[in-house]
Design an enzyme around this catalytic site. Structure first.
Site, PDB file in Angstrom:
ATOM      1  CG  ASN A  96      -1.441   1.279   1.723  1.00  0.00           C
ATOM      2  OD1 ASN A  96      -2.361   1.730   0.855  1.00  0.00           O
ATOM      3  ND2 ASN A  96      -0.863   2.028   2.403  1.00  0.00           N
ATOM      4  CB  SER A 148      -4.806   5.318  -7.627  1.00  0.00           C
ATOM      5  OG  SER A 148      -5.519   6.880  -7.683  1.00  0.00           O
ATOM      6  CE1 TYR A 163      -0.394   8.337  -6.253  1.00  0.00           C
ATOM      7  CE2 TYR A 163      -2.272   8.443  -7.480  1.00  0.00           C
ATOM      8  CZ  TYR A 163      -1.712   8.250  -6.449  1.00  0.00           C
ATOM      9  OH  TYR A 163      -2.343   7.464  -5.398  1.00  0.00           O
ATOM     10  CE  LYS A 167      -0.844   4.632  -6.233  1.00  0.00           C
ATOM     11  NZ  LYS A 167      -0.706   3.680  -5.430  1.00  0.00           N
ATOM     12  CB  ILE A 196      -8.835   8.248   0.669  1.00  0.00           C
ATOM     13  CG1 ILE A 196      -9.372   7.455  -0.474  1.00  0.00           C
ATOM     14  CG2 ILE A 196      -9.225   8.022   2.037  1.00  0.00           C
ATOM     15  CD1 ILE A 196     -10.900   7.070  -0.243  1.00  0.00           C
ATOM     16  CB  THR A 198      -4.820  10.028   4.038  1.00  0.00           C
ATOM     17  OG1 THR A 198      -4.371  10.525   2.721  1.00  0.00           O
ATOM     18  CG2 THR A 198      -5.983   8.888   3.709  1.00  0.00           C
TER      19      THR A 198
END
Ligand code: NAD
Length: 258
Positions: A96, A148, A163, A167, A196, A198
């Site tokens: 993760n 993702s 990114y 992914k 999300i 975070t």
């Protein structure tokens, strides 16, 4: 036995990378709540230790913290060896750990591109194959990778080509390993979360100011919570998902539906 009992992870042992905080902390907590012993694997050992203590106290399970840079083959091998030795085996893992670099492609250095690929994609190859080799030789197991929604769409307005590409690579790696290992007892699946709440989003100086814009585009009008990813991971780690491999689960409140 009812379905809730069948979904429990009693007696299973696993690890989660990037589990000191955020999504990984949440899934590690859920695995322990479901009865598993778990290793909290992270670069940040001090926070990983606090997280491990918190989860152990809340669940009564054996929860250990391991410092590991998931981009280092040596570290990942040592981490898997420690999990097997300290927890007594390895039945599941959640690869993760990840980072997000938001730089326009024409300003991105090759070093930035490679760093992103190392942490988000090459690390998943290392984690999955090193854990997978143990599982293949020891009765099977279940591997969960964090991809993702950025594997499926190009997020806007932030520039994040590395990114997105990393992914998308995680999903094809997941499917490839699932097919290679399908008859050998090791299942490999991925989750593709939408935005999300975070530290990665809420504490990022580049991403945090974009949250209102994302919410305006989101069918549900909000970010997801890490807790909203827990049950799919418990399902994937356990024995009610034995026909599920090579799948990617999009959990994005319908963000990618249009
Ligand atoms: P986060 O930044 O809150 O937590 C990531 C954790 O990974 C941190 O504890 C960090 O120390 C650890 N880490 C980073 N590099 C590492 C390395 N080289 N070795 C070991 N540990 C390392 O992030 P998060 O939001 O919880 O994201 C977790 C995963 O979910 C990432 O792969 C991310 O790309 C993915 N994801 C996040 C979102 C989101 O909106 N937050 C959406 C989709 C996917």
């Amino acid at each position: 036995m009812g379905i809730v009992e069948k979904m429990r992870l009693d007696g299973k042992k696993g690890f989660v990378t990037g589990a000191a905080r955020g999504i990984g902390k949440c899934t590690a907590t859920a695995f322990a709540e479901a009865g598993a012993d778990v290793a909290i694997v992270d670069l940040d050992l001090a926070t990983a230790e606090e997280t491990a203590k918190e989860i152990a106290e809340a669940t009564g399970r054996k929860v250990i913290a391991i410092k590991c840079d998931v981009t280092s083959e040596e570290d990942v091998q040592a981490m898997v060896d420690t999990v097997v030795k300290e927890l007594g085996g390895l039945d599941f893992c959640h690869a993760n750990a990840g980072i997000c670099i938001n730089v326009p492609a024409d300003e991105m250095s090759y070093g930035q591109w490679k760093k992103n690929m190392d942490v988000n994609l090459n690390s998943v190859f290392l984690t999955d194959t090193i854990a997978g080799k143990y599982m293949l030789a020891n009765g099977g197991g279940s591997i969960i990778n964090t991809a993702s929604m950025s594997a499926h769409i190009v997020n806007v307005p932030q520039p994040q080509c590395a990114y997105n590409a990393s992914k998308a690579g995680v999903i094809q790696l997941t499917k490839s390993l699932a097919i290679e290992w399908a008859k050998r007892g090791v299942r490999v699946n991925s989750i593709s979360p939408g935005y999300i709440g975070t530290d990665l989003t809420l504490s990022s100086p580049t991403l945090q100011p974009l949250i209102a814009q994302w919410n305006a585009m989101a069918p549900m009008g909000r970010l997801g919570k890490p807790e909203e990813l827990e049950s799919i991971c418990v399902y994937l780690a356990g024995d009610t998902s034995t026909f599920t491999t090579g799948s990617d689960f999009i959990l994005d409140g319908a963000f990618t539906c249009f």
